[in-house]
Design a protein around this motif. Structure first.
Motif, PDB file in Angstrom:
ATOM      1  N   GLN A 108      15.702  -6.421  57.088  1.00  0.00           N
ATOM      2  CA  GLN A 108      15.974  -7.481  55.978  1.00  0.00           C
ATOM      3  C   GLN A 108      16.044  -6.992  54.414  1.00  0.00           C
ATOM      4  OE1 GLN A 108      13.972 -10.774  57.265  1.00  0.00           O
ATOM      5  NE2 GLN A 108      15.318 -11.536  58.474  1.00  0.00           N
ATOM      6  N   THR A 109      15.103  -6.425  54.193  1.00  0.00           N
ATOM      7  CA  THR A 109      15.056  -5.637  52.697  1.00  0.00           C
ATOM      8  C   THR A 109      15.946  -4.712  52.428  1.00  0.00           C
ATOM      9  OG1 THR A 109      12.374  -5.883  52.986  1.00  0.00           O
ATOM     10  CG2 THR A 109      13.358  -4.553  51.408  1.00  0.00           C
TER      11      THR A 109
ATOM     12  N   GLN B 135       8.033  -8.048  63.701  1.00  0.00           N
ATOM     13  CA  GLN B 135       8.305  -8.554  62.501  1.00  0.00           C
ATOM     14  C   GLN B 135       8.526  -7.568  61.423  1.00  0.00           C
ATOM     15  OE1 GLN B 135       8.960 -11.925  61.872  1.00  0.00           O
ATOM     16  NE2 GLN B 135       9.443 -11.779  59.823  1.00  0.00           N
TER      17      GLN B 135
ATOM     18  N   ASN C 220      15.896 -14.465  55.216  1.00  0.00           N
ATOM     19  CA  ASN C 220      15.132 -15.869  55.180  1.00  0.00           C
ATOM     20  C   ASN C 220      16.150 -16.621  54.189  1.00  0.00           C
ATOM     21  OD1 ASN C 220      13.098 -17.508  53.073  1.00  0.00           O
ATOM     22  ND2 ASN C 220      12.361 -17.047  54.969  1.00  0.00           N
TER      23      ASN C 220
ATOM     24  N   GLU D  89      11.610  -7.026  58.853  1.00  0.00           N
ATOM     25  CA  GLU D  89      11.454  -7.117  57.444  1.00  0.00           C
ATOM     26  C   GLU D  89      11.923  -5.913  56.758  1.00  0.00           C
ATOM     27  OE1 GLU D  89       7.292  -7.910  56.701  1.00  0.00           O
ATOM     28  OE2 GLU D  89       7.450 -10.000  57.362  1.00  0.00           O
TER      29      GLU D  89
END
Length: 812
Positions: free
Chosen positions: A497-498, A490, A604, A494
Motif C-alpha cells: 500500500q505504501t 499485514q 486505508n 502495508e
C-alpha cells in the motif's frame, strides 16, 4: 417390724413356772385373715366354761387359766377381727362405711374415711370390753379373773406402748437420718451444680484455648513453612523434582504464604517473611525455567544431530521437526504453566504494566522461538529462494507473492499448532511467527519497492486483502487457538500500500500536475464525440411520448468508478463501453479517474480520502489551465463549456467513490506577531499597556489562522458554479449589449430600437448557444438548464433596464 414369736416371748405368763408342764398348751389359732369369723367362735368358747361349771359341779370350778388373745399380726387383721366382733351391733355403721367406700374418689376422701374408721374401731373395742366386763362382774371369781385379765391387758398395753415408743424412736431416728440424708443430698446437689458450672466454664475455656491454639497454628503455618521450603529449594539437585506434583503443591503453598503476608502487613516481621518468600518463589520458578530450557535443548540437539547425519526428504523432515517435539510437550507445558499462572497481570494493575514473573515467561518464549527458529527458518529461506528462482515467478511479483505466501502460511499454521502444545495462549506466538516470516519479507519487500507498475501493485494488494486478511465485518469470532495470518501478512500489505500510494503520488505529480497538453489535445470541439453509453440509438431510453417531455441523457454517467485497463472488453463491467465513455475526456481527467478507480478500497479509507482530495484538486487546476489555453486558441464559450463538461464528469465520479470530508490543514501564522513586537521595541513603547491593548484589539498580537487546503467537493462545487455563472453571464451580456448603461446614458438613446436590437442579438446568440451546447453537452436536460439560466439572466437584465427607464422617464 417384729414377728409373732418374738413378740410373745416378752409377754408375762399368768401360770406359775412349775405349773406350766401340767397346764395344757394353748394352741395358736389361725390368722384372722384365714378365719374371718374366729372372733365370734372365740367368744362362744370363752363363755362355755362358765356354763359347764354351773352344769357340772364335779368339774373344777376354779377360774379358767389366763390366756392372752392373739394380737393381730397387722392392722388389717385387727380391722377384720374388730369387724367380725362388732358385725351384729354395727350393721348400720357397716352400711355407712360401705357407702363411704363408694364415695372415696381422692386422697382427701380416703383420709376422712380412715379417721372415721379409726374412731369406730376404738368404739368397738370399748364396747367389747364393756361387754366382757358386764359378763364377769357378778361374783368374786369373775372379778378376780377380770382384774387378772385387766392387769395382763395393762401389761400388754404397756409392752405395746413401749413397743410403739421404740417404733416412734426408730421412726424419729429414721426421719432424722432421712433428713440428714436429704440435707446431704441437697449439699451434694449444690456441689454437683457448682461442679457442673465449673466444668462448663472449663469446657468453654478449653474451647477458647483450642480455637486460639488453632488460630495460632493456622497463622504459624505461614511462618513455619519458610525453613523447610528454603532447605528444599537450596538443596543440591533441587531441580530434579520440578516436574512432580509435589513441586506444584509447594509453589501453591508459597502463593498462599505470599497472599497471607500481603493481607496482614501489620504482623510482626511480615515484610521480612514476604521478601524471603518472594525470593523463594523466584528461585522455584527459575528452577522451572532451567528445567524447561534443558528439556528443550535436549530435544533440539537430538533433532539437529539426526538432520545432520543424513539427507532427509520432506516427510521425514516433518516427522523430526514436529513429531519429535510433540513427545515431551505436554509435560513441559504443565511445568511452564506454573510460571504463566504467576506471570499473568493482576486485575487491578495499570495498563501496560508487566507482572513480576513475566520476564521468566518471556525467557521461555524466547528460548523456544530461538530453538525452533534455528530449525525452521533455514528451511523456509531455502524454499522461498527456490520459488524465486522459478522462471514463472522470478520476474512476476504477484505470482511470486502467491506461491511464497502460501508456503509461509502453511509453515506458520504448523508452528501455531505446535506452539499450543507447548504453551497456553498466544503471548509471544506472533513475535515468533514474525521471525518465521522474515525470509518472506526479505524476498517480497525488495520486489515491492522496485515495482513501478501500479497495476501489479493493485493486484498484489487485492490478493493480500481478499485471500489472507481477516474480514472485520464477519460476525463469527475466531477460535482462541486459530491462526490469524492477517497479523503476519499485514507488514507486506502495508509495504504494498505504501508503494502504491507513492506511485499514485508520482503519477499525480508527473501526469496530472505537470501535464503539458499538446495542441491536438486542446482541439475542441473537434475532440468531442457523441458516444451513447447504452449502445446503439435503438437502445436509448424511451420517453413519455408527451409534448415537452425531456428525454434521458444520451450519455448517462456511471454510478460506480470506471476502471480503465488494457484488457477491458467493449461490454465492460458497467454495461457500457468504457473506452468510448472516456474517449472525449481530457487526459488528466482520464488519469485521475483511472487512479481513483485503482486505489479505491485498496488503501486505508483515510489515506484514500486524502489522496482523492489531492487528485481532485490537481485535476481541477489542470482543467482550468486547459480551459485557459482553449480560451486563448478558440473562444471563451468553448473554454467554459469544456470546463463545465469535465467538471460535471469529475463531480459525478467522486460521488461514486464516496470520498469523505477531509478536515482542512489548519496552521497558525505568528509572523505578524513577531513583527509587531519588533515594531514596539523600536518605537520604545514595548512596556506601554495602551500600545499593547491597541495592537491586541487591532488583531496584530493574535496569530493568523491559515487553511492550506479546502475540501475537494466544496472546491469543485465552487469552481463549477463559477464557470457556469461566467458562461451564462457572457451570453446574457452579449444579448443585453444594446442595453448597456453607457449606451443608455448617451443622448438620443432610442429605447424601442434598443429593444429590437436585443431581439435580433438574442436570436443569433441563442442559435450559437444551442450549437455550442450540442457540441459539448450530450444531456438534453443539462443543455436546457443552461439555456434557461441564460434566459433568466436576460429577463432579469431587461426588467432592471425597464424599471430604470420608466423611473427616469417619470422624473423627466
Amino acid at each position: 417390724m417384729y414377728d409373732d414369736a418374738s413378740y410373745y416371748t416378752f409377754l408375762p405368763s399368768a401360770v406359775p413356772q412349775e405349773d406350766r408342764q401340767s397346764t395344757p398348751k394353748h394352741n395358736r389359732r389361725q390368722s384372722l385373715l384365714k378365719q374371718p369369723n374366729e372372733d365370734q367362735q372365740a367368744n362362744d368358747r370363752a363363755l362355755e366354761p362358765i356354763g359347764e361349771s354351773s352344769a357340772n359341779p364335779g368339774h373344777n370350778a376354779g377360774p379358767p387359766k389366763a390366756t392372752l388373745s392373739r394380737r393381730a399380726q397387722s392392722y388389717t387383721d385387727f380391722h377384720h377381727a374388730a369387724r367380725t366382733v362388732l358385725d351384729k351391733d354395727s350393721s348400720s355403721k357397716h352400711k355407712k362405711h360401705a357407702r363411704a367406700h363408694e364415695t372415696i374418689k381422692d386422697d382427701l376422701d380416703f383420709s376422712d374415711w380412715y379417721d372415721s374408721l379409726e374412731a369406730d374401731l376404738l368404739d368397738a373395742s370399748h364396747e367389747e370390753y364393756t361387754y366382757v366386763k358386764s359378763l364377769l362382774l357378778g361374783n368374786s371369781y369373775g372379778e378376780s379373773l377380770l382384774m387378772s385379765y385387766c392387769r395382763d391387758y395393762q401389761k400388754q398395753l404397756e409392752l405395746s406402748s413401749a413397743h410403739l415408743d421404740a417404733l416412734l424412736s426408730s421412726t424419729t431416728d429414721a426421719l432424722d437420718l432421712l433428713s440428714s440424708l436429704s440435707n446431704s443430698f441437697k449439699a451434694v446437689e449444690a456441689q454437683t451444680t457448682n461442679f457442673q458450672k465449673q466444668c462448663e466454664g472449663l469446657i468453654q475455656e478449653q474451647r477458647r484455648l483450642t480455637q486460639l491454639a488453632d488460630g495460632i497454628n493456622q497463622n504459624m503455618k505461614y511462618y513455619s513453612f519458610l525453613e523447610p521450603v528454603t532447605r528444599r529449594l537450596n538443596a543440591p539437585g533441587a531441580g530434579s523434582f520440578v516436574r512432580s506434583e509435589e513441586y506444584s503443591s509447594m509453589l501453591a503453598r508459597l502463593d498462599e504464604c505470599l497472599e497471607y503476608m500481603a493481607a496482614h502487613p501489620k504482623h510482626r516481621e511480615a515484610a521480612t517473611y514476604r521478601s524471603r518468600y518472594r525470593l523463594l518463589m523466584t528461585r522455584g520458578l527459575t528452577l522451572i525455567r532451567v528445567n524447561f530450557v534443558g528439556g528443550l535443548r535436549e530435544i533440539s540437539s537430538d533433532v539437529t544431530k539426526r538432520i545432520a547425519d543424513r539427507q532427509l526428504n520432506e516427510t521425514t523432515m516433518s516427522a523430526l521437526l514436529y513429531a519429535k517435539f510433540r513427545v515431551g510437550a505436554s509435560e513441559l507445558k504443565e511445568v511452564a504453566q506454573e510460571i504463566r499462572k504467576r506471570a499473568m497481570r493482576a486485575p487491578g494493575a495499570e495498563p501496560g504494566a508487566e507482572s513480576e514473573y513475566q520476564s521468566l515467561m518471556n525467557e521461555l518464549y524466547t528460548s523456544y522461538s530461538a530453538t525452533r527458529g534455528k530449525l525452521v527458518i533455514p528451511l523456509i529461506r531455502k524454499k522461498i529462494g527456490d520459488i524465486s528462482g522459478v522462471p514463472s515467478t522470478s520476474k512476476e511479483l504477484v505470482a511470486f507473492a502467491r506461491n511464497s505466501i502460501g508456503y509461509t502460511r502453511e509453515m506458520c499454521s504448523s508452528e501455531n499448532d505446535l506452539w499450543h502444545e507447548w504453551f497456553e495462549g498466544n503471548d509471544g506466538l506472533y513475535d515468533f511467527l514474525e521471525s518465521v516470516c522474515e525470509p518472506l519479507y526479505d524476498h517480497l519487500r525488495p520486489r515491492i519497492i522496485h515495482e513501478n507498475e501500479i497495476l501489479k501493485l493493485c493486484e498484489l494488494c487485492t490478493l493480500l486483502q481478499t485471500r489472507y486478511m481477516h474480514d472485520q465485518e464477519d460476525d463469527e469470532p475466531m477460535d482462541a487457538n486459530e491462526l490469524d495470518f492477517s497479523v503476519l501478512i499485514q507488514p507486506a500489505l502495508e509495504d504494498a500500500q505504501t508503494r502504491l500510494v507513492f506511485r499514485t503520488q508520482a503519477i499525480l505529480r508527473d501526469e496530472i500536475e505537470r501535464y503539458k497538453p499538446k495542441p491536438d489535445v486542446l482541439d475542441y470541439p473537434a475532440n468531442n464525440r457523441k458516444v451513447s453509453l447504452s449502445g446503439t440509438k435503438g437502445q436509448r431510453p424511451a420517453t413519455s411520448g408527451r409534448k415537452g417531455s425531456i428525454a434521458e441523457p444520451t450519455t448517462p454517467m456511471p454510478k460506480a468508478p470506471i476502471i480503465v485497463e488494457g484488457g477491458d472488453s467493449p461490454d465492460g463491467q458497467w454495461g457500457f463501453d468504457t473506452q468510448a465513455a472516456l474517449q472525449g475526456w481530457y487526459p488528466t481527467l482520464r488519469k485521475a479517474i483511472w487512479l481513483l478507480s485503482r486505489i479505491y478500497r485498496l488503501v486505508n479509507s483515510t489515506v484514500f480520502d486524502d489522496l482523492a482530495h489531492q487528485i481532485v484538486h490537481q485535476t481541477t487546476l489542470s482543467l482550468h489551465h486547459a480551459s485557459a489555453l482553449i480560451s486563448a486558441s478558440r473562444t471563451p464559450a468553448d473554454a467554459h463549456l469544456f470546463l463545465i463538461k469535465h467538471l460535471l464528469f469529475l463531480k459525478q465520479q467522486i460521488v461514486a467513490f464516496d470520498i469523505e470530508y477531509v478536515t482542512p490543514d489548519i496552521s497558525f501564522d505568528f509572523s505578524g506577531l513577531s513583527a509587531t513586537f519588533y515594531e514596539l521595541r523600536d518605537r520604545g513603547g514595548f512596556f506601554d499597556p495602551r500600545n499593547l491593548w491597541r495592537n491586541f484589539a487591532g488583531g496584530k498580537l493574535l496569530p493568523k489562522v491559515v487553511e492550506n487546503m479546502l475540501d475537494a467537493k466544496v472546491e469543485l462545487d465552487g469552481r463549477l458554479r463559477g464557470v457556469i455563472t461566467a458562461f451564462t453571464g457572457a451570453f446574457a451580456d452579449r444579448i443585453l449589449s444594446p442595453l448597456e448603461e453607457k449606451k443608455v446614458a448617451k443622448k438620443g438613446f432610442d429605447a424601442i430600437e434598443a429593444v429590437e436590437a436585443v431581439k435580433r442579438v438574442a436570436d443569433d446568440e441563442v442559435r450559437v448557444l444551442r450549437r455550442k451546447l450540442e457540441e459539448y453537452v450530450d444531456d438534453r436536460r443539462t443543455r436546457e438548464m443552461l439555456v434557461g439560466a441564460v434566459q433568466d439572466l436576460v429577463v432579469q437584465g431587461y426588467e432592471a433596464f425597464y424599471e430604470s427607464w420608466m423611473r427616469e422617464k417619470g422624473e423627466g
